[in-house]
Design a protein around this motif. Structure first.
Motif, short mmCIF file in Angstrom:
data_model
loop_
_atom_site.label_atom_id
_atom_site.label_comp_id
_atom_site.label_asym_id
_atom_site.label_seq_id
_atom_site.Cartn_x
_atom_site.Cartn_y
_atom_site.Cartn_z
N VAL A 99 0.84 -1.21 0.00
CA VAL A 99 0.00 0.00 0.00
C VAL A 99 0.87 1.25 0.00
CG1 VAL A 99 -1.82 1.22 1.29
CG2 VAL A 99 -1.64 -1.28 1.46
N TYR A 100 0.56 2.18 -0.85
CA TYR A 100 1.20 3.50 -0.82
C TYR A 100 0.14 4.51 -0.37
CZ TYR A 100 4.37 7.25 -2.14
OH TYR A 100 5.23 8.34 -2.10
N LEU A 101 0.42 5.17 0.75
CA LEU A 101 -0.57 6.10 1.33
C LEU A 101 -0.37 7.52 0.80
CD1 LEU A 101 -0.32 4.80 5.00
CD2 LEU A 101 -2.23 4.41 3.41
N THR A 102 -1.46 8.16 0.43
CA THR A 102 -1.40 9.53 -0.09
C THR A 102 -2.32 10.44 0.74
OG1 THR A 102 -3.23 9.19 -1.63
CG2 THR A 102 -1.03 8.62 -2.44
N ASN A 103 -2.34 11.71 0.36
CA ASN A 103 -3.17 12.68 1.11
C ASN A 103 -4.60 12.76 0.62
OD1 ASN A 103 -0.92 14.10 2.66
ND2 ASN A 103 -0.21 14.27 0.55
N SER A 104 -4.84 12.26 -0.59
CA SER A 104 -6.17 12.44 -1.18
C SER A 104 -6.40 11.37 -2.24
CB SER A 104 -6.27 13.81 -1.85
OG SER A 104 -5.33 13.88 -2.91
N GLU A 107 -4.51 12.08 -5.63
CA GLU A 107 -3.09 11.71 -5.59
C GLU A 107 -2.91 10.20 -5.70
OE1 GLU A 107 -0.57 13.65 -2.40
OE2 GLU A 107 -2.53 14.55 -2.07
N ALA A 108 -3.87 9.46 -5.17
CA ALA A 108 -3.80 8.00 -5.30
C ALA A 108 -3.94 7.61 -6.77
CB ALA A 108 -4.89 7.35 -4.46
N THR A 109 -4.83 8.30 -7.48
CA THR A 109 -4.98 8.06 -8.93
C THR A 109 -3.67 8.38 -9.64
OG1 THR A 109 -7.32 8.64 -8.83
CG2 THR A 109 -6.28 8.72 -10.99
N GLU A 110 -3.07 9.51 -9.30
CA GLU A 110 -1.79 9.89 -9.93
C GLU A 110 -0.75 8.78 -9.72
OE1 GLU A 110 -1.24 12.61 -11.67
OE2 GLU A 110 -3.05 13.71 -11.16
N GLY A 111 -0.67 8.31 -8.49
CA GLY A 111 0.32 7.27 -8.17
C GLY A 111 0.05 6.00 -8.96
N ALA A 112 -1.23 5.62 -9.04
CA ALA A 112 -1.59 4.38 -9.74
C ALA A 112 -1.26 4.49 -11.23
CB ALA A 112 -3.08 4.10 -9.54
N ALA A 255 -4.96 6.08 -1.11
CA ALA A 255 -4.00 4.96 -1.14
C ALA A 255 -4.06 4.32 -2.51
CB ALA A 255 -4.36 3.93 -0.06
N PHE A 256 -2.91 3.92 -3.04
CA PHE A 256 -2.95 3.00 -4.18
C PHE A 256 -2.27 1.71 -3.73
CE2 PHE A 256 1.34 3.86 -6.10
CZ PHE A 256 1.63 5.10 -5.57
N ILE A 257 -2.88 0.62 -4.17
CA ILE A 257 -2.54 -0.69 -3.59
C ILE A 257 -2.33 -1.68 -4.73
CG2 ILE A 257 -3.33 -2.52 -2.01
CD1 ILE A 257 -5.26 -0.43 -0.76
N HIS A 274 7.93 7.70 -6.59
CA HIS A 274 6.76 8.50 -6.16
C HIS A 274 7.06 8.99 -4.74
CE1 HIS A 274 2.72 9.92 -6.86
NE2 HIS A 274 2.37 9.54 -5.65
N ILE A 275 7.01 10.29 -4.55
CA ILE A 275 7.35 10.80 -3.22
C ILE A 275 6.29 11.78 -2.71
CG2 ILE A 275 9.86 10.42 -3.29
CD1 ILE A 275 10.29 13.18 -4.28
N THR A 276 6.18 11.85 -1.40
CA THR A 276 5.23 12.77 -0.76
C THR A 276 5.76 13.13 0.62
OG1 THR A 276 3.01 12.95 0.21
CG2 THR A 276 3.84 10.74 -0.08
N THR A 277 5.51 14.35 1.03
CA THR A 277 5.90 14.75 2.39
C THR A 277 4.91 14.20 3.41
OG1 THR A 277 6.88 16.79 1.56
CG2 THR A 277 6.35 16.73 3.91
N PHE A 278 3.63 14.47 3.16
CA PHE A 278 2.64 14.20 4.21
C PHE A 278 1.82 12.93 4.01
CE2 PHE A 278 2.77 18.94 5.03
CZ PHE A 278 3.33 18.82 6.29
#
Ligand SMILES: Cc1ncc(COP(=O)(O)O)c(C=O)c1O
Length: 395
Positions: A99-104, A107-112, A255-257, A274-278
């Motif tokens: 699982v990659y956790l995102t803020n929204s 952003e999960a769509t972007e990551g996927a 999240a993208f999983i 893929h990087i994120t601060t929060f």
């Protein structure tokens, strides 16, 4: 407050409801005059357990006392994040384990999308007409509503659109395709369920040409449709899912999983794929853990189907042509968009929160918290019928 709201809080809706909130509890939201509104929206499918749920509030408070932000994503071992990722993996099919956790959600769509492009080495993405996956530029590129997108072009290239539930259109999926992204149940389009084994057909075609299937579970996930994730209703296990909204129990999350193997390609060539601060913020992760644990231990998920049956039984009216959706992701479809708007606004006056759907003007959104009681359902549906009767009388 209202004057400042309209001037200083950037507005993108020409007609916001502009309800001034003082507090919210359970299935009720209270305005600044302490008028109670029964909530049939749940913050647009986000408040899974209603408002101010004691277990979520306590989890947030406990985590704030321990630590808040300490480091960017993925460097330090932060217990709430790890527990959340493991809990999700334990309740998903084996291939959806990392699982990659995102803020929204967006952003999960972007990551996927990035993940699918990176893993397959291809760039073409297939998406559905009237699909909705978020509003950042990558996610917007795969939203199938050109009226919205055209003002912001150029968006990302290489996107092709198919019609949801149309098997013939699957010919457009080829060995150039990196991924097909679909909502499990189309939300903004009017709560449209997949029919005739559609999702399995898409998956079969993806497997045949080496493309990945991404299912957007941001709205259909987290118990809302009678299963933890919507795809479980249709016997189709995708390569990647995106989640969000209800996962945070009212806190911002995405999240993208995917499988460990697929996700692992974000680690090299280039590193930091893929990087994120929060993303995965410990306080948010603690709220999500409390939400998921409560959801999995109570009977709330199964009960959504009983509640759906009750709503369908109560919402019979000459102006309602159809109730679409599944579980507590329902939309009452009326004859015209004017009727939908009148019912939503009349119901607001009577103390019931309803809302529109993005691309289907004739729909009235009914997505209450999963904790809604039978009595509250009776009360809310009575208000909808009363509003419909008033509209019918003026017809
Ligand atoms: C199906 C779907 N995907 C993506 C999103 C975007 O999520 P967020 O608003 O958290 O960015 C939404 C939000 O409405 C959604 O319903």
């Amino acid at each position: 407050m209202k004057k400042h709201f309209f001037k200083h809080l950037a507005q993108t809706s020409p007609h916001p409801l502009a309800l001034e909130i003082s507090y919210a509890n359970g299935a009720y939201v209270y305005d600044s005059d302490k008028k109670a509104y029964l909530d049939f929206i749940a913050g647009v499918s986000a408040n899974t357990l209603g408002h101010n749920h004691p277990k979520i509030s306590q989890a947030i408070k406990n985590q704030v006392d321990d630590y808040t932000h300490v480091m960017v994503y993925g460097e330090f071992i932060q217990q709430p994040q790890v527990v959340l990722c493991k809990l999700l993996a334990d309740n998903l099919p084996d291939n959806l384990e990392t699982v990659y956790l995102t803020n929204s959600g967006t952003e999960a769509t972007e990551g996927a999308l990035k993940l699918a492009k990176r893993f397959t080495g291809r760039s073409e993405i297939i998406a559905a007409k009237n699909g909705y996956h978020g509003n950042t530029q990558g996610a917007m590129s795969v939203c199938g509503a050109e009226a919205q997108n055209s003002a912001f072009r150029p968006l990302i290239p290489g996107i092709r659109f198919i019609e949801f539930n149309n098997s013939i259109d699957l010919n457009k999926i080829t060995n150039k395709t990196a991924a097909v992204i679909l909502e499990t149940i189309q939300g903004g389009a009017g709560f449209i369920e997949p029919t005739n084994n559609y999702l399995q057909k898409v998956l079969d075609k993806c497997n045949k040409v080496g493309a990945l299937l991404i299912l957007d579970e941001i709205q259909s996930g987290i118990g809302r449709t009678g299963k933890l994730f919507g795809f479980e209703n249709y016997n189709t296990i995708p390569h990647i899912i995106v989640a969000g909204k209800g996962l945070g129990g009212g806190m911002p999350i995405g999240a993208f999983i995917s499988s460990f193997k697929i996700m692992d390609c974000l680690k090299e060539h280039p590193k930091l794929g893929h990087i994120t601060t929060f993303g995965g913020h410990p306080v948010i992760a603690a709220a999500a853990n409390a939400t998921l644990k409560e959801l999995l231990s109570a009977n709330l998920i199964e009960e959504t189907l009983i509640k759906e049956t009750l709503i369908r039984k109560l919402l019979i009216h000459p102006l309602i042509t159809e109730i679409r959706g599944k579980g507590l992701m329902l939309a009452a479809i009326v004859e015209t968009k004017e009727i939908a708007s009148k019912v939503i606004l009349k119901s607001l006056d009577k103390g019931l929160l309803l809302f529109w759907l993005l691309f289907e003007g004739k729909a009235i959104r009914i997505t209450p918290p999963l904790t809604i009681t039978k009595d509250e359902i009776f009360k809310g549906c009575n208000i909808i019928i009363e509003s419909l009767n008033e509209v019918l009388a003026d017809y």
